[in-house]
Scaffold this motif. Structure first.
Motif, PDB file in Angstrom:
ATOM      1  N   VAL A   1       5.830   1.270   0.648  1.00  0.00           N
ATOM      2  CA  VAL A   1       4.817   0.946  -0.353  1.00  0.00           C
ATOM      3  C   VAL A   1       5.287   1.388  -1.740  1.00  0.00           C
ATOM      4  O   VAL A   1       5.756   2.511  -1.917  1.00  0.00           O
ATOM      5  CB  VAL A   1       3.468   1.608   0.001  1.00  0.00           C
TER       6      VAL A   1
ATOM      7  N   VAL B   1       0.105   0.089  -6.295  1.00  0.00           N
ATOM      8  CA  VAL B   1      -0.463  -0.994  -5.485  1.00  0.00           C
ATOM      9  C   VAL B   1      -1.679  -0.506  -4.697  1.00  0.00           C
ATOM     10  O   VAL B   1      -1.820   0.683  -4.422  1.00  0.00           O
ATOM     11  CB  VAL B   1       0.572  -1.599  -4.499  1.00  0.00           C
ATOM     12  N   LEU B   2      -2.538  -1.439  -4.336  1.00  0.00           N
ATOM     13  CA  LEU B   2      -3.683  -1.110  -3.496  1.00  0.00           C
ATOM     14  C   LEU B   2      -3.194  -0.763  -2.100  1.00  0.00           C
ATOM     15  O   LEU B   2      -2.244  -1.362  -1.602  1.00  0.00           O
ATOM     16  CB  LEU B   2      -4.652  -2.288  -3.407  1.00  0.00           C
TER      17      LEU B   2
ATOM     18  N   ASN C   1       0.383  -1.135   2.253  1.00  0.00           N
ATOM     19  CA  ASN C   1       0.056  -2.208   1.313  1.00  0.00           C
ATOM     20  C   ASN C   1      -0.573  -3.370   2.078  1.00  0.00           C
ATOM     21  O   ASN C   1      -0.722  -3.314   3.297  1.00  0.00           O
ATOM     22  CB  ASN C   1       1.298  -2.634   0.522  1.00  0.00           C
TER      23      ASN C   1
ATOM     24  N   ILE D   1      -5.388   3.336  -4.805  1.00  0.00           N
ATOM     25  CA  ILE D   1      -4.197   2.858  -5.506  1.00  0.00           C
ATOM     26  C   ILE D   1      -3.154   3.965  -5.495  1.00  0.00           C
ATOM     27  O   ILE D   1      -3.467   5.120  -5.790  1.00  0.00           O
ATOM     28  CB  ILE D   1      -4.530   2.492  -6.965  1.00  0.00           C
ATOM     29  N   THR D   2      -1.907   3.611  -5.177  1.00  0.00           N
ATOM     30  CA  THR D   2      -0.837   4.612  -5.141  1.00  0.00           C
ATOM     31  C   THR D   2      -0.368   4.963  -6.551  1.00  0.00           C
ATOM     32  O   THR D   2      -0.380   4.131  -7.450  1.00  0.00           O
ATOM     33  CB  THR D   2       0.383   4.104  -4.350  1.00  0.00           C
TER      34      THR D   2
END
Length: 143
Positions: A95, A99-100, A113, A126-127
């Motif tokens: 991931v 990103v979500l 992801n 979110i990362t």
């Protein structure tokens, strides 16, 4: 002061009160849970679909996660769960940052992801870095 949207100014007193916005809740572990694992309500422990005070590690079939464990616990022990705000979560190594993330379809308790998520699942957060065993994730109950 609202625990949902705290008012903050530059005063030290206001920053001290921001600790109330930490987003931690206490639950009972329905099984072994490690720090950083995503958790869900234990539907087996709740009669006729009622929300339970018991949580379990998010299974690979989870459509949602209520948060991320910040303490380890065995079955029947208390576990602290971060339900909003910044925390360290177990996120698949593939991931990217920014990103979500969703409950993983391949590893119980892990976030992934969209490509590695359970089809139709809800985003958890979110990362802020690439995936790892302790990836910073901003959790949001409204994603």
């Amino acid at each position: 002061m609202s625990k949902i949207v705290p008012y903050l100014s530059s005063s030290a007193a206001d920053f001290a009160s921001a600790e109330k916005f930490e987003g931690l809740e206490s639950f009972v572990a329905g099984g072994s849970i490690a720090v950083g694992e995503a958790v869900v309500f234990d539907t087996a422990a709740s009669p006729s679909g009622a929300i339970s005070a018991t949580v379990v590690k998010a299974p690979t079939s989870a459509q949602y996660a209520i948060g991320v464990a910040t303490t380890a616990a065995a079955a029947g022990e208390a576990v602290q769960v971060q339900i909003r705000g910044l925390c360290l979560a177990s996120v698949d190594a593939g991931v990217a940052a920014g990103v979500l993330v969703y409950p993983s379809a391949s590893t119980a308790g892990e976030l992934d992801n969209a490509a590695g998520a359970v089809v139709g699942s809800l985003a958890v957060g979110i990362t802020f870095d690439v995936g790892s065993a302790s990836c910073p994730v901003l959790l949001s109950p409204i994603l």
